[in-house]
Design a protein around this motif. Sequence first.
Motif, PDB file in Angstrom:
ATOM      1  N   GLU A 235     -18.629  22.901  46.800  1.00 40.51           N
ATOM      2  CA  GLU A 235     -19.272  22.769  45.493  1.00 40.51           C
ATOM      3  C   GLU A 235     -18.485  21.753  44.668  1.00 40.51           C
ATOM      4  O   GLU A 235     -17.250  21.829  44.586  1.00 40.51           O
ATOM      5  CB  GLU A 235     -19.311  24.103  44.774  1.00 40.51           C
ATOM      6  N   ARG A 236     -19.192  20.831  44.072  1.00 40.71           N
ATOM      7  CA  ARG A 236     -18.561  19.800  43.232  1.00 40.71           C
ATOM      8  C   ARG A 236     -18.681  20.224  41.763  1.00 40.71           C
ATOM      9  O   ARG A 236     -19.774  20.398  41.250  1.00 40.71           O
ATOM     10  CB  ARG A 236     -19.266  18.468  43.464  1.00 40.71           C
TER      11      ARG A 236
ATOM     12  N   GLY B 150     -16.233  22.443  33.456  1.00 38.16           N
ATOM     13  CA  GLY B 150     -16.198  23.893  33.423  1.00 38.16           C
ATOM     14  C   GLY B 150     -14.788  24.394  33.247  1.00 38.16           C
ATOM     15  O   GLY B 150     -13.855  23.623  33.067  1.00 38.16           O
ATOM     16  N   ASP B 151     -14.657  25.694  33.310  1.00 29.81           N
ATOM     17  CA  ASP B 151     -13.335  26.328  33.192  1.00 29.81           C
ATOM     18  C   ASP B 151     -12.853  26.733  34.569  1.00 29.81           C
ATOM     19  O   ASP B 151     -13.610  27.225  35.405  1.00 29.81           O
ATOM     20  CB  ASP B 151     -13.421  27.563  32.296  1.00 29.81           C
ATOM     21  N   CYS B 152     -11.563  26.525  34.780  1.00 32.90           N
ATOM     22  CA  CYS B 152     -10.938  26.836  36.067  1.00 32.90           C
ATOM     23  C   CYS B 152      -9.813  27.838  35.813  1.00 32.90           C
ATOM     24  O   CYS B 152      -8.911  27.570  35.007  1.00 32.90           O
ATOM     25  CB  CYS B 152     -10.395  25.554  36.693  1.00 32.90           C
TER      26      CYS B 152
ATOM     27  N   LYS C  31     -23.765  26.901  33.904  1.00 35.33           N
ATOM     28  CA  LYS C  31     -24.870  27.424  34.713  1.00 35.33           C
ATOM     29  C   LYS C  31     -24.503  28.632  35.561  1.00 35.33           C
ATOM     30  O   LYS C  31     -25.319  29.533  35.745  1.00 35.33           O
ATOM     31  CB  LYS C  31     -25.421  26.310  35.613  1.00 35.33           C
ATOM     32  N   ASN C  32     -23.286  28.647  36.107  1.00 31.67           N
ATOM     33  CA  ASN C  32     -22.941  29.760  36.991  1.00 31.67           C
ATOM     34  C   ASN C  32     -21.436  29.963  37.094  1.00 31.67           C
ATOM     35  O   ASN C  32     -20.653  29.197  36.523  1.00 31.67           O
ATOM     36  CB  ASN C  32     -23.532  29.552  38.388  1.00 31.67           C
ATOM     37  N   SER C  33     -21.058  31.009  37.814  1.00 35.06           N
ATOM     38  CA  SER C  33     -19.654  31.328  38.067  1.00 35.06           C
ATOM     39  C   SER C  33     -19.483  31.627  39.549  1.00 35.06           C
ATOM     40  O   SER C  33     -20.377  32.211  40.175  1.00 35.06           O
ATOM     41  CB  SER C  33     -19.224  32.546  37.244  1.00 35.06           C
TER      42      SER C  33
END
Length: 326
Positions: free
Chosen positions: A316-317, A321-323, A290-292
């Motif tokens: 933010e939880r 996603g990618d970290c 959804k977002n970055s």
Amino acid sequence: MPDSAFKVMAVLEKADGPVSGEVISNELGITRAAVWKHINELRMMGYDISSSQKEGYRLTRMSNKLLPYEIHKKLHTKFIGKKMRYLENTPSTIWAGKQLCAEGDVEKMHGMVIIAEEQTGGVGRMGRAWVSPSGGIWVTVVLKPHIPIDHVFMITMAGSVAVARAIRKEFSLSALIKWPNDIFIGNKKVAGLLLELAAESDTVHYCLLGMGIDANISLAQFAPGLRDLITSISAELGHEVDRAAFLARVLKEFESQYLLVESGEYDTIIREWKSLSCTLEHRVDIRTLKNSFSGEAVDIDEFGALIIRKDNGKLERVIAGDCFHQ
């Protein structure tokens, strides 16, 4: 795997010198022709066995394949890995696990380890290709967990802790966990984990925990663009390692962590994961579907979600996603 061939192997291993076909035949109660057949099977599995009419057979070099026979000699677990399936190559060990679970009794397969020398279609998180050449450790553990479905991610955390601990204990390399399920040495990835499950409502039918570890892999086998991002245990040490002994250590570590999950000791797993994390207390870039956004990784919650303090101060939880470490 032909058990009879490994009975012949056991005779060769305990011998001080060459062993005649007649001695092996008498000890095992099989024909000389059967001995010859099993010797050839062992050679096909990678064992070097010399032979002469005068002296008989001598084991001159062990196989470098990740054979269940070699792993079981070093395995000290109660149920993880007691059953194994060995494949020379497969699209992926998780794929093979799905096939087995679709055809058999999952309760009876609990703890089974599926091993492949090479994966032709290995996958990582979010369906990405995972390069899986020979020399690595490509395994999937079949599990029938009795835990709440909202805590299934704890199995991945337990696996991550197990792989990092095994690398640290076996080789004195500073392996750390990068959220959500990668193992790093320095700033390079050495292993990754992937959990797939079949569930219905609140019932988990089975879980498949895939582990991919770059063990005895030359960095030259990777595409040039990957060599600055990926490492292997052998590249870090400067020599190849005993994959069977190391996998036995990984499975022992995983069983210890998995039993904590089954007993509901989630806090213990989380504390251990945090102590091995290279993500917490670092600035990271997060990309989700959804977002970055960017911020500081400040914590991980009981469901495996990463807690980020964004640059605007809000928390933010991040569940998936990618970290990327900054």
